[in-house]
Design a protein around this motif. Structure first.
Motif, PDB file in Angstrom:
ATOM      1  N   GLU A  10       0.978  -1.088  -0.198  1.00 56.67           N
ATOM      2  CA  GLU A  10       0.170  -0.078   0.020  1.00 56.67           C
ATOM      3  C   GLU A  10       0.762   1.353  -0.041  1.00 56.67           C
ATOM      4  O   GLU A  10       1.809   1.208   0.809  1.00 56.67           O
ATOM      5  N   ASN A  11       0.358   2.332  -0.689  1.00 53.98           N
ATOM      6  CA  ASN A  11       1.186   3.481  -0.708  1.00 53.98           C
ATOM      7  C   ASN A  11       0.701   4.472   0.300  1.00 53.98           C
ATOM      8  O   ASN A  11      -0.549   4.397   0.576  1.00 53.98           O
ATOM      9  N   ILE A  12       1.636   4.934   1.085  1.00 52.95           N
ATOM     10  CA  ILE A  12       1.482   5.595   2.405  1.00 52.95           C
ATOM     11  C   ILE A  12       2.158   7.169   1.983  1.00 52.95           C
ATOM     12  O   ILE A  12       3.270   7.239   1.677  1.00 52.95           O
ATOM     13  N   CYS A  13       1.243   8.126   1.901  1.00 50.75           N
ATOM     14  CA  CYS A  13       1.789   9.556   1.403  1.00 50.75           C
ATOM     15  C   CYS A  13       1.882  10.361   2.676  1.00 50.75           C
ATOM     16  O   CYS A  13       0.970  10.441   3.436  1.00 50.75           O
ATOM     17  N   PHE A  14       3.133  10.756   2.922  1.00 48.95           N
ATOM     18  CA  PHE A  14       3.194  11.752   3.924  1.00 48.95           C
ATOM     19  C   PHE A  14       3.329  13.240   3.349  1.00 48.95           C
ATOM     20  O   PHE A  14       4.265  13.368   2.318  1.00 48.95           O
ATOM     21  N   GLY A  15       2.726  14.195   3.985  1.00 49.36           N
ATOM     22  CA  GLY A  15       2.634  15.501   3.583  1.00 49.36           C
ATOM     23  C   GLY A  15       2.792  16.520   4.430  1.00 49.36           C
ATOM     24  O   GLY A  15       2.276  16.319   5.555  1.00 49.36           O
ATOM     25  N   LEU A  16       3.494  17.674   4.285  1.00 48.08           N
ATOM     26  CA  LEU A  16       3.902  18.840   5.276  1.00 48.08           C
ATOM     27  C   LEU A  16       3.259  20.094   4.692  1.00 48.08           C
ATOM     28  O   LEU A  16       3.680  20.316   3.444  1.00 48.08           O
ATOM     29  N   THR A  17       2.291  20.872   5.405  1.00 49.81           N
ATOM     30  CA  THR A  17       1.924  22.068   4.859  1.00 49.81           C
ATOM     31  C   THR A  17       2.833  23.157   5.302  1.00 49.81           C
ATOM     32  O   THR A  17       3.978  22.992   5.855  1.00 49.81           O
ATOM     33  N   THR A  18       2.717  24.081   4.827  1.00 50.55           N
ATOM     34  CA  THR A  18       3.675  25.217   5.169  1.00 50.55           C
ATOM     35  C   THR A  18       3.254  25.862   6.467  1.00 50.55           C
ATOM     36  O   THR A  18       4.315  26.442   7.035  1.00 50.55           O
ATOM     37  N   SER A  19       2.169  25.341   7.230  1.00 54.48           N
ATOM     38  CA  SER A  19       2.011  25.731   8.307  1.00 54.48           C
ATOM     39  C   SER A  19       2.249  24.968   9.715  1.00 54.48           C
ATOM     40  O   SER A  19       2.170  24.950  10.664  1.00 54.48           O
ATOM     41  N   GLY A  20       3.139  23.844   9.017  1.00 52.92           N
ATOM     42  CA  GLY A  20       3.947  22.918  10.068  1.00 52.92           C
ATOM     43  C   GLY A  20       2.687  21.756  10.344  1.00 52.92           C
ATOM     44  O   GLY A  20       3.106  20.973  11.121  1.00 52.92           O
ATOM     45  N   VAL A  21       1.742  21.388   9.458  1.00 53.63           N
ATOM     46  CA  VAL A  21       0.997  20.147   9.757  1.00 53.63           C
ATOM     47  C   VAL A  21       1.273  18.902   8.964  1.00 53.63           C
ATOM     48  O   VAL A  21       1.493  19.134   7.821  1.00 53.63           O
ATOM     49  N   LEU A  22       1.546  17.772   9.578  1.00 55.00           N
ATOM     50  CA  LEU A  22       1.922  16.592   8.912  1.00 55.00           C
ATOM     51  C   LEU A  22       0.994  15.724   8.749  1.00 55.00           C
ATOM     52  O   LEU A  22       0.225  15.521   9.795  1.00 55.00           O
ATOM     53  N   TYR A  23       0.699  15.192   7.540  1.00 49.79           N
ATOM     54  CA  TYR A  23      -0.118  14.229   7.377  1.00 49.79           C
ATOM     55  C   TYR A  23       0.372  13.161   7.020  1.00 49.79           C
ATOM     56  O   TYR A  23       1.211  12.917   6.346  1.00 49.79           O
ATOM     57  N   ALA A  24      -0.412  11.898   7.195  1.00 53.26           N
ATOM     58  CA  ALA A  24      -0.311  10.403   6.556  1.00 53.26           C
ATOM     59  C   ALA A  24      -1.466  10.325   5.730  1.00 53.26           C
ATOM     60  O   ALA A  24      -2.470   9.727   6.521  1.00 53.26           O
ATOM     61  N   GLY A  32      -4.938  10.753   4.868  1.00 53.53           N
ATOM     62  CA  GLY A  32      -5.820  11.752   5.241  1.00 53.53           C
ATOM     63  C   GLY A  32      -5.840  11.643   6.800  1.00 53.53           C
ATOM     64  O   GLY A  32      -6.648  12.621   7.409  1.00 53.53           O
ATOM     65  N   ARG A  33      -4.796  11.249   7.508  1.00 48.80           N
ATOM     66  CA  ARG A  33      -4.762  11.144   8.895  1.00 48.80           C
ATOM     67  C   ARG A  33      -3.654  12.498   9.186  1.00 48.80           C
ATOM     68  O   ARG A  33      -2.555  12.603   8.870  1.00 48.80           O
ATOM     69  N   LEU A  34      -3.994  13.425  10.460  1.00 47.75           N
ATOM     70  CA  LEU A  34      -3.199  14.321  10.946  1.00 47.75           C
ATOM     71  C   LEU A  34      -2.261  13.665  11.995  1.00 47.75           C
ATOM     72  O   LEU A  34      -2.863  12.961  12.937  1.00 47.75           O
ATOM     73  N   LEU A  35      -0.885  13.702  11.537  1.00 49.00           N
ATOM     74  CA  LEU A  35      -0.118  13.274  12.572  1.00 49.00           C
ATOM     75  C   LEU A  35       0.304  14.274  13.707  1.00 49.00           C
ATOM     76  O   LEU A  35       0.682  14.147  15.020  1.00 49.00           O
ATOM     77  N   ALA A  36       0.804  15.556  13.315  1.00 45.41           N
ATOM     78  CA  ALA A  36       1.241  16.395  14.147  1.00 45.41           C
ATOM     79  C   ALA A  36       0.823  17.738  13.735  1.00 45.41           C
ATOM     80  O   ALA A  36       0.810  18.211  12.515  1.00 45.41           O
ATOM     81  N   ARG A  37       0.903  18.754  14.475  1.00 45.09           N
ATOM     82  CA  ARG A  37       0.646  20.252  14.086  1.00 45.09           C
ATOM     83  C   ARG A  37       1.947  21.189  14.333  1.00 45.09           C
ATOM     84  O   ARG A  37       1.822  22.344  13.941  1.00 45.09           O
ATOM     85  N   ASN A  38       2.815  20.612  14.922  1.00 46.86           N
ATOM     86  CA  ASN A  38       4.008  21.458  15.126  1.00 46.86           C
ATOM     87  C   ASN A  38       5.389  20.799  14.363  1.00 46.86           C
ATOM     88  O   ASN A  38       6.639  20.967  14.962  1.00 46.86           O
ATOM     89  N   CYS A  39       5.267  20.236  13.398  1.00 46.62           N
ATOM     90  CA  CYS A  39       6.135  19.798  12.459  1.00 46.62           C
ATOM     91  C   CYS A  39       7.002  20.871  11.719  1.00 46.62           C
ATOM     92  O   CYS A  39       6.520  21.745  11.085  1.00 46.62           O
ATOM     93  N   THR A  40       8.347  20.670  11.517  1.00 44.41           N
ATOM     94  CA  THR A  40       8.994  21.819  10.766  1.00 44.41           C
ATOM     95  C   THR A  40       9.874  21.239   9.686  1.00 44.41           C
ATOM     96  O   THR A  40      10.136  21.924   8.671  1.00 44.41           O
TER      97      THR A  40
END
Length: 1374
Positions: free
Chosen positions: A661-675, A677-685
């Motif tokens: 299975e493909n797991i996509c990790f994404g980081l927004t410009t505001s520091g939110v880390l997703y896996a 559709g799941r939110l993992l952290a809000r303070n990621c740099t």
């Protein structure tokens, strides 16, 4: 000292002035302190109408700023994540200015006026326009004739959009200030000229908080106006301003200040520069003015030409006070931009052979520079002045040319050219218009008079794969027309240096690395360059060009990506196109894979972690996969397969394949880390992904490791680096650059730009476990050795597997010292369950798991010690290896628990007997491992004097001591020598055996008595009756003399010495055995009667009345005394039987009835006392508990200080407080804990223990005393229950019913009160215990008197079971 420091501070200004340095008034230079007036430190005015909108906008920007990697971008590239290209060649009006509308995420464009048409048009450029739809939406247009005859036509100097009121403000060179309202209220006009400056305006700029606009006029004045366009101040720009600053440079950092030897410019003053600038104007200076505000709006910089002689940068405060003037710089032009962080001001200097961006401090002094790297042809053709513009987080500087824009970043004090944006070849008389988004730092709009680009960038590292064995950490850093290459696994070279540098004929835009690090693809505006790199060769050679292909015509490339080692894909855009196109690059050219509608704002194309797949991300956060293994499709639109969708658009994406299975990790410009559709952290740099871990850093300066699993099973570790291997603290502001799981390394970049390589425990342990599962014990051992990991994990991770493969371990390690190191660190602790507990979810969920090779992992194997079991297994494995591992065999023997020193010494003795050359080295090794004195004793214990001499020679013993001793032992016979050695080593049992062999019986008896070896001697002489009885007699006397009467009596009886046995039985208070032994011994009647009388009296004193009565009845024939003893023990039925049996009925009224009366009186009195005790103690206990619940301090002290606040800690502490703690306050003593009158002494402890034992009323121990007293009372009532029943039955039989009823009623009352007391006292105590135990958890026990109170509270906190009250069965007859 304080007075001296104050004097130095007060005289600093005058001292500096006399030395010729500049000294100005004290200022608060921190961006967080502003002395200019109330609310001057705020980027908004809380008294204005739109305060709320600006406040929350400011908060959003402030929250996002730490995540944007402003400082440490040295190893990262600016990657174009989205682009919109729009041209309008048919528009007769030129594009003059742009401004961002942050609420609608669109661009406001102003066209005109021109010499042919004095019209201004205002339009909105939408990014989300559908295909075929015009993205430009008209807002308004009007005629704008120029009021100044000196100007051919008017021009727009500043365009600003107020999102809160949907209003656009235009400031024109002719002097007009115009407001355009998109949503005008009733009574308001759409277009309004709110003010005009008659002299004309040369420059204008709004402050960052949109509250003040600074305007410079052609009359050399500076105007401050409010948002309502009311004049605040008017300042004249005069030549007198040059006197404000007299700069003196001491030459720090200059080449002329560096030491070059005493003969090199020894007499020259290093503070005097070789050349002093006069501020000569540039030959291409357009005499324009420029205004730039600092990011907090506290200061503003103005760049103007003074008297047609020099360029001058003035810095004014928000209140209009002149703060500083720049030092003269030759060739300084009109470009100006103040970095929002406030530390530097950027300008442009034209030199004879090039252009430099020069940097100033707020005080006007130079602060460095960097070259724009122009060729001589470009420099000669460049006559139009440049523009400068910093983005909102100070990370990128945009340099505008006439037909292009360059984006520069800084890292480790080096400026990198990251991107160059070109426009179609057109003739322009002014530089490109740059407009940074105020809230999204890496979003910019770039425009010329007939074209505009809206671009979104992300800072990301172009690196190689992170999957072993290709995880070399190869980093590609773009710096203009060069690409810097550094494989971090091979060498950690700090930026801006690198291992290799690839020089290109044009500016690089993006770079990608193949799966095996063998190919590097570089994307430029004109094409793709592919270089070959042999990274496995040492040293790594320079990359060589393999092939090149041109970009598709009329397409603008954005990104490039590798799939496997050969396939290269790039994505391009077109002017006025609504779709982006995906291309496959080959040496023969590029092949289109089709376009996707709406892809103009797509974010990224990215390869999967192992470079096997290609994925594309659209602006709505959707991730789709692209079928790259098929041939190029013939259709225009590309078919995409949806993989995941993020809740919001992300800037960085990485895809890993886990469990198919493909797991996509994404980081927004505001520091939110997703896996997915799941939110993992809000303070990621920052974050990176490996095949086993997701690694990310947080704003709390932690680096965290998450085991790769399904998105719903990902477990984020808590912020507890002390207890969890998956969390570790890092330096403030550090960001992830690369990860290399093969060497367990993570590369971090610090805010300044320098690199640091760390080896996190999570990666190290994961690699060790993986090596163990693959039976690669050598790699696991070396990792433990290098990273200081406890080597017990090699066994504890898979115990059965290790025990079955010890031979493999030995064959792989081979090094004897390494094997010794492993054996010496073994201990019985299971580190896989304590120190290094596996945090992977599939293993930590159960204690038994199946490891990859199919072996079942169990917690323990067998009941023997792990240490001894492993050592025995190694010894068995060493047997087949000859003499290679002799040293390791010794280590295995010594490392056992307890150490098997005799086995090791025996092996050395065998080698010594064989005259083996390794004997001395092995002896030296065992002396290193164990205490040499103990080894010497053990060698003597083996009766090998030569071995003992060898060990002694390896020690620090004096030869004058051990040589005579060994010589004396050598002269003795063998048995006498063994006896002497064992006696010396205190092995008395073995020494006794040697005396037995010597048949020295007299010496043996003395030795037995001396060392109490009776049992050993009895075992030796068990087949020799004479000697056996002799030893047994000695043993019996020894036991009798040491108060072991029962054992002595048995010994005497075994020797048929019944008289002595009778005395021993009597001393043991065993009357039956004593009387029987006396009868066997034929004791005279008088002596026997005396013995029986003595025994009866002793039993009576110990209250064993039944036994005493039996002696009087059976052996003394004293019926009356026997009856009286039965009555004292409440055995009235037995007493009546004996009297009737002996035909003495008179004793019933003479002995039994008085005994009943006396016993009933005694029992009634006892029960009355118990009832009174319960009636007094239970209410008192109730009062104490109520007082304790209402006011704990009063309970512990006595309410002498009723005004003590409630927030005083009740925990014991060594600190000194005014009110003390409950450990000291109840004693009514003053002072602190750490004084000479401390209570932490043994004397005070004993005194406190006495207080606790007494349980005095009003003391802190009273509650404990009462509870224990009630418990003892209940136990006493249970004890006398049977006695009361026998008493009642006896009274009834003798017709004393009233007395029987009285005793029974008293007993029932006491039992009832006891049951009620148990329910009240001990149940409440149990609840209170639970509360106290929770509060005291984790505390340390104090010492001294405080420890006594602590023990009292701990005793109360223990959950004791309440006593059970026995029921009293009352006779129904009464």
């Amino acid at each position: 000292m304080l007075a001296r420091a104050a004097f130095r501070a007060s005289t600093t200004t005058s001292l500096v002035s006399r030395r010729g340095f500049q000294s100005t008034r004290a200022r608060l230079d921190s961006p967080y302190h502003y002395p200019e007036g109330p609310r001057s430190n705020l980027p908004f005015n809380p008294l204005t109408k739109w305060f709320a909108l600006r406040f929350w906008g400011f908060c959003a920007v402030g929250f996002a700023a730490p995540f944007l990697v402003a400082a440490n971008s040295a190893m990262r590239n600016l990657r174009n994540a989205g682009r919109l290209l729009v041209r309008f060649p048919d528009n007769p009006l030129p594009l003059a200015a742009t401004a961002w509308d942050t609420t609608k995420d669109s661009l406001i464009c102003a066209f005109g006026p021109s010499e042919s048409s004095a019209v201004i048009e205002l339009k909105r450029l939408r990014q989300d326009a559908a295909s075929g739809e015009d993205p430009m939406i008209p807002i308004s247009s009007w005629n704008a004739p120029c009021p100044l005859p000196s100007l051919l036509c008017d021009s727009i100097l500043d365009l600003h959009y107020f999102s809160g009121s949907s209003t656009t403000c235009l400031i024109l060179a002719g002097g007009d200030i115009i407001l355009v309202r998109e949503q005008s209220l009733p009574g308001e006009v759409t277009i309004e000229i709110v003010g005009s400056v008659d002299a004309g305006i040369s420059a204008a700029a709004w402050s960052p908080d949109e509250e003040i606009v600074a305007i410079t006029t052609h009359a050399n004045t500076l105007l401050y106006m409010t948002r309502e366009f009311e004049s605040l101040t008017s300042i004249t720009l005069s030549r007198e301003d040059l006197k404000e600053s007299r700069h003196v440079s001491v030459g720090w950092g200059k080449a002329e200040t560096q030491f070059k030897g005493k003969r090199a410019k020894a007499l020259r003053d290093p503070t005097m520069p070789e050349h002093v600038d006069d501020g000569v104007l540039s030959p291409h200076d357009d005499r324009s003015a420029t205004i730039s505000w600092r990011g907090d709006g506290a200061y503003v910089a103005i760049n103007t030409v003074e008297d047609e002689k020099r360029r001058l940068i003035r810095v004014y405060s928000r209140g209009g006070l002149l703060d500083s003037v720049s030092e003269p710089v030759d060739g300084l032009e009109g470009a100006l931009s103040w970095r929002p962080s406030g530390n530097i001001i950027a300008g442009v200097q034209r030199l004879k052979d090039g252009l430099d961006v020069v940097l100033f401090e707020r005080n006007g002094l130079r602060h460095g520079q960097f070259s724009l790297r122009l060729s001589s042809e470009e420099f000669d053709l460049l006559t139009i002045p440049l523009t400068l513009s910093w983005n909102s987080d100070s990370s990128v500087l945009a340099v505008g040319y006439s037909n292009k824009v360059q984006l520069w970043t800084m890292g480790n004090y080096h400026y990198y050219l990251k991107q160059e944006l070109e426009f179609p070849k057109t003739e322009s008389k002014c530089a490109a218009i740059n407009s940074w988004h105020p809230e999204r730092p890496l979003r910019i709009s770039v425009a010329t008079f007939d074209a505009v680009q809206m671009l979104e960038y992300v800072l990301t590292a172009a690196s190689g794969p992170t999957v072993a064995p290709n995880d070399f950490g190869l980093l590609c850093v773009i710096d203009g027309a060069s690409l810097k290459l550094t494989p971090m696994r091979l060498t950690n070279i700090p930026p801006p240096m690198s291992l290799h540098q690839i020089n290109l004929p044009e500016i690089a835009l993006d770079a990608a690395v193949s799966a095996a690090n063998s190919r590097i693809a570089i994307l430029t505006r004109e094409g793709v360059y592919v270089f070959a790199l042999d990274i496995h060769k040492k040293p790594v050679p320079e990359p060589t060009l393999v092939w090149r292909c041109a970009s598709p015509p009329n397409h603008y490339p954005r990104q490039i990506a590798f799939v496997s080692d050969t396939d290269i894909f790039l994505i391009t855009d077109q002017w006025n196109g609504s779709a982006s196109t995906l291309w496959k690059c080959e040496e023969q050219g590029v092949t289109s894979y089709g376009g996707v509608s709406g892809m103009r704002s797509s974010s990224n194309i990215t390869s999967s972690l192992d470079r096997t797949g290609l994925f594309v991300q659209t602006s709505n956060g959707a991730i789709s996969s692209i079928a790259t293994k098929q041939s190029a499709p013939e259709v225009e639109d590309l078919c995409l397969a949806s993989v995941a969708k993020f809740p919001s658009p992300v800037s960085l994406v990485q895809v890993v394949v886990h469990a198919d299975e493909n797991i996509c990790f994404g980081l927004t410009t505001s520091g939110v880390l997703y896996a997915n559709g799941r939110l993992l952290a809000r303070n990621c740099t920052s974050f990176l992904v490996t095949s086993a871990h997701l690694i990310f850093t947080t704003t709390q300066h932690y680096i965290k490791f998450v085991h790769i699993a399904k998105d719903e099973d990902l477990e984020i570790p808590p912020d507890e680096p002390e207890v969890d291997e998956r969390c570790r603290t890092i330096e403030r502001g550090a960001r992830l650059v690369s990860v290399m799981p093969s060497i367990y390394a993570v590369v971090l970049q610090m805010p300044r730009g320098n690199l640091e390589t760390i080896y996190p425990r999570a990666l190290v342990l994961a690699g060790i476990r993986k090596s163990i599962d693959r039976l690669n014990y050598k790699r696991a051992f070396l990792a433990c050795r290098n990273q200081r990991v406890d080597m017990n994990i090699i066994h504890d991770h898979a115990p059965e597997q290790f025990m079955a493969n010890i031979g493999t371990f030995v064959d792989q390690i081979q090094n004897v010292e390494h094997i010794d190191l492993f054996l010496s660190q073994l201990r019985d602790e299971d580190v896989s369950q304590t120190m290094y507990k596996n945090t992977a979810k599939d293993l930590s969920s159960s204690t038994n798991g199946v490891i990859p090779n199919g072996t079942v992992k169990t917690v323990s194997i067998g009941k023997s010690s792990k240490l001894n079991r492993v050592c025995d297994a190694f010894l068995k494995a060493f047997q087949a290896c000859g003499q290679k591992y002799l040293q390791s065999i010794i280590t295995a023997h010594v490392c056992k628990n307890p150490p098997d020193l005799d086995a090791g010494l025996s092996m050395i003795g065998e080698l010594q007997a064989q005259q083996d050359p390794f004997t001395e080295r092995i002896a030296e090794h065992i002396c290193f491992l164990a205490d040499v004195n103990q080894l010497y004793d053990n060698a003597l214990g083996l009766y090998n004097l030569e071995l003992a001499l060898l060990i002694a020679q390896q020690s620090q013993k004096d030869p004058r001591e051990y040589l005579p001793h060994l010589q004396s032992l050598h002269e003795l016979s063998i048995l006498r020598r063994k006896f002497q050695i064992d006696n010396q080593l205190a092995r008395y049992g073995k020494a006794l055996g040697h005396l037995y062999d010597l048949q020295a019986f007299e010496e043996l008896n003395a030795y037995v008595e001396k060392h109490c070896l009776y049992t050993v001697a009895l075992e030796l002489f068990k087949y020799q009756p004479g000697h056996y009885n002799e030893i047994m007699g000695l043993y019996a006397d020894y036991l009798n003399n040491n108060n072991q009467y029962e054992l002595a009596a048995h010994a005497y009886e075994s020797l048929d010495n019944y008289a002595a046995a009778s005395d021993a039985w009597r001393s043991a208070n065993l009357w039956e055995e004593s009387l029987s032994s006396a009868l066997k011994a034929g004791t005279p009647d008088t002596d026997f009667t005396s013995l029986a009388t003595t025994l009866a009296e002793g039993l009576s004193e110990t209250r064993d009345f039944f036994a005493a009565a039996t002696i009087h009845l059976e052996f003394l024939s004293d019926v009356e005394t026997a009856a009286r003893m039965f009555c004292k023990g409440y055995y009235f039925s037995r007493a009546i039987l004996v009297v009737e049996q002996k035909r003495q009925p008179a004793l019933i009224e003479g002995v039994i009835d008085p005994g009943l009366v006396e016993s009933s009186a005694t029992m009634t009195e006892l029960l009355a006392d118990c009832k009174g005790q319960l009636g007094a103690q239970v209410p008192r206990l109730r009062v104490l508990r109520v007082k304790k619940a209402e006011d704990p301090l009063a309970f512990f002290d006595g309410a002498e200080h009723p005004d003590i606040p409630d927030n005083i800690s009740l925990a014991p502490t060594d600190a000194s407080t005014s009110a003390g703690t409950f450990m000291t306050r109840y004693t009514n003593r003053t002072g602190t804990i750490n004084t000479t009158t401390t209570r932490k002494t043994s004397k005070n402890r004993r005194r406190e223990e006495r207080k606790r034992a007494r349980g005095k009323k009003g003391s802190v121990y009273e509650e404990e005393y009462l509870v224990n007293s009630i418990r003892r009372l209940v136990e006493r009532i249970n004890t006398i229950n049977e006695e009361v029943q026998r008493l009642v039955k006896g009274l009834v039989r003798r017709k004393m019913r009233e007395r029987a009823a009285t005793v029974a009623q008293a007993m029932e009352d006491v039992v009832g009160l006891c049951k009620e007391s148990v329910d009240e006292v001990f149940q409440v105590e149990k609840k209170a215990a639970a509360e106290v135990s929770v509060g005291a958890e984790g505390s340390d026990r104090p010492v001294g008197a405080d420890g006594v109170l602590w023990d009292s509270m701990e005793e109360a906190a223990r959950n004791k079971e309440p006593p059970v009250v026995k029921d009293f069965e009352r006779l129904s007859l009464i």
